[in-house]
Design an enzyme around this catalytic site. Sequence first.
Site, short mmCIF file in Angstrom:
data_model
loop_
_atom_site.label_atom_id
_atom_site.label_comp_id
_atom_site.label_asym_id
_atom_site.label_seq_id
_atom_site.Cartn_x
_atom_site.Cartn_y
_atom_site.Cartn_z
CB SER A 164 -0.89 0.00 1.24
OG SER A 164 -0.05 0.15 2.37
CE LYS A 165 -2.49 6.52 -1.85
NZ LYS A 165 -3.51 6.22 -2.82
NE ARG A 166 -1.44 2.66 5.84
CZ ARG A 166 -1.08 1.59 6.53
NH1 ARG A 166 -0.17 1.69 7.46
NH2 ARG A 166 -1.63 0.43 6.29
N GLY A 225 5.33 3.21 0.65
CA GLY A 225 6.19 3.68 -0.45
C GLY A 225 5.36 3.80 -1.72
#
Length: 484
Positions: free
Chosen positions: A256-258, A260
Amino acid sequence: MSVRVRFAPSPTGFLHIGSLRTALYNYLFARHNGGSCILRIEDTDRTRFVEGAIEEQIASLAWAGITFDEGPHVGGNHGPYTQSERFDLYREYGMKLVENGTAYYAFDTSEELDAMRLRQQSAGIAPKYDRSAMRNQYTLGEEETRRLLDEGAAHVIRLKVPLHQDVRFSDIIRGEVIVNGREIDDQILLKSDGFPTYHLANVVDDHLMEITHVIRAEEWLPSTPKHIILYQAFGWEPPTFAHVPLLLNPDRSKMSKRHGDVMVKDFIRKGFFPDALVNFVSLCGWNPGSDNEFYSMQDLVNSFTLERVNKAGAVFDYQKLNWMNGEYLKQRDPQDLARELHPVLVERGFNYVDPTFVAEVIALVRERVTFVADIAEFADYLFGDALVPLSAEAQAMLDGNDKISSALDTFRKGLDASVIADADSFKGLAQRSAESVGLKSGALMKPLRLVLTHREVGADLFRTVQLLGLERCLSRLDAFTSHS
Ligand code: GLU
């Protein structure tokens, strides 16, 4: 029968790194087997359409070197087929199932469906369309159904899932999968606006486009039993399935974006080489069966098989990807890299940007950076005259030491073109200058680097001095002497 695969993204966002891997595995499988790989845009869900997503996805795939074989040309690449241009077709096929009794009309309102779900929830049963209790062709009877249809009542078409039957299929990666019909929902195939759902359009297209292997993300595995039922309902042979494992964060949660970047466009913007990213992504979940970690696209085509794709999720190791990009950087032709770096140098306002000079700097420092663009920062003292301020620590070390000052002075006086031309002369001068004030022979290297580059680390000092040239070395030494 020759292999035909498809990559079938939905334009609900930009290309995800996991989708790049799915596209890559499809591409490699097709090329390895001398088959075709087609691109199909699955834009049945108009509510989730993101403007520009199709163009970005196609551009990112082309950047990675993934090409497609059929459809109209888009930006030098083949493809895609687009489902929104084929809506009539799906409707026609959906109605065939109503006619042969494997799909049916349902007239429930959204309030009725919500109430059904609530009832199921409070009874502790998994939410699923309750065919025997709701308002559909079976509970209403043929006559009432006809009347409602004639009246133009809103309705959907649902798949009639055979309830007392196991659905089986064999997945190349996951092995044998068996699901009981009771666990499968009567999936909506045609929505009340007449548009098809993903499931119907996907199966109709895979059949009509003669797809032999469906290679897709594991998140679609729960949909596959519905698809198998659809193939049976049409009387079609299903393709072979291969569900590719998830990409995971280092803590094994879903990527997930969190943690990277996850969008291919972000990796492009950071400056990854396409072949480094492709090489890295190919190994996320596929075991080449050898210790070698470096594979060109052609190597991958030669060795890729679905049997070597792992079942378990694959951790996406950002550090390793950076390392791999650095390894590719070392193999690149400095002249090519100089062309890539040039606009970055110009934008930063540097004045030493002659291509031959830039290529020489690149050859000197590239072992120490991850991205080409990093070189502009790493070797700024070679490209421009304005040096970064010395760190307080370095300043103190140079200022407070008379011996060093006087050794630097001696070095300055001895520095000429012949010293710069020869590594031994350069080292000899630095040693003699240090020893003249009673310092160890190597003691001048660090101060020299600081004075000439204002940095504590860098590439080989002699080569750095050579690239700076006599004039610039002298003026930087002078600037230091006049200041101290
Ligand atoms: N349109 C689906 C997606 O966005 C494709 C799934 C499939 O390959 O069947 O991933």
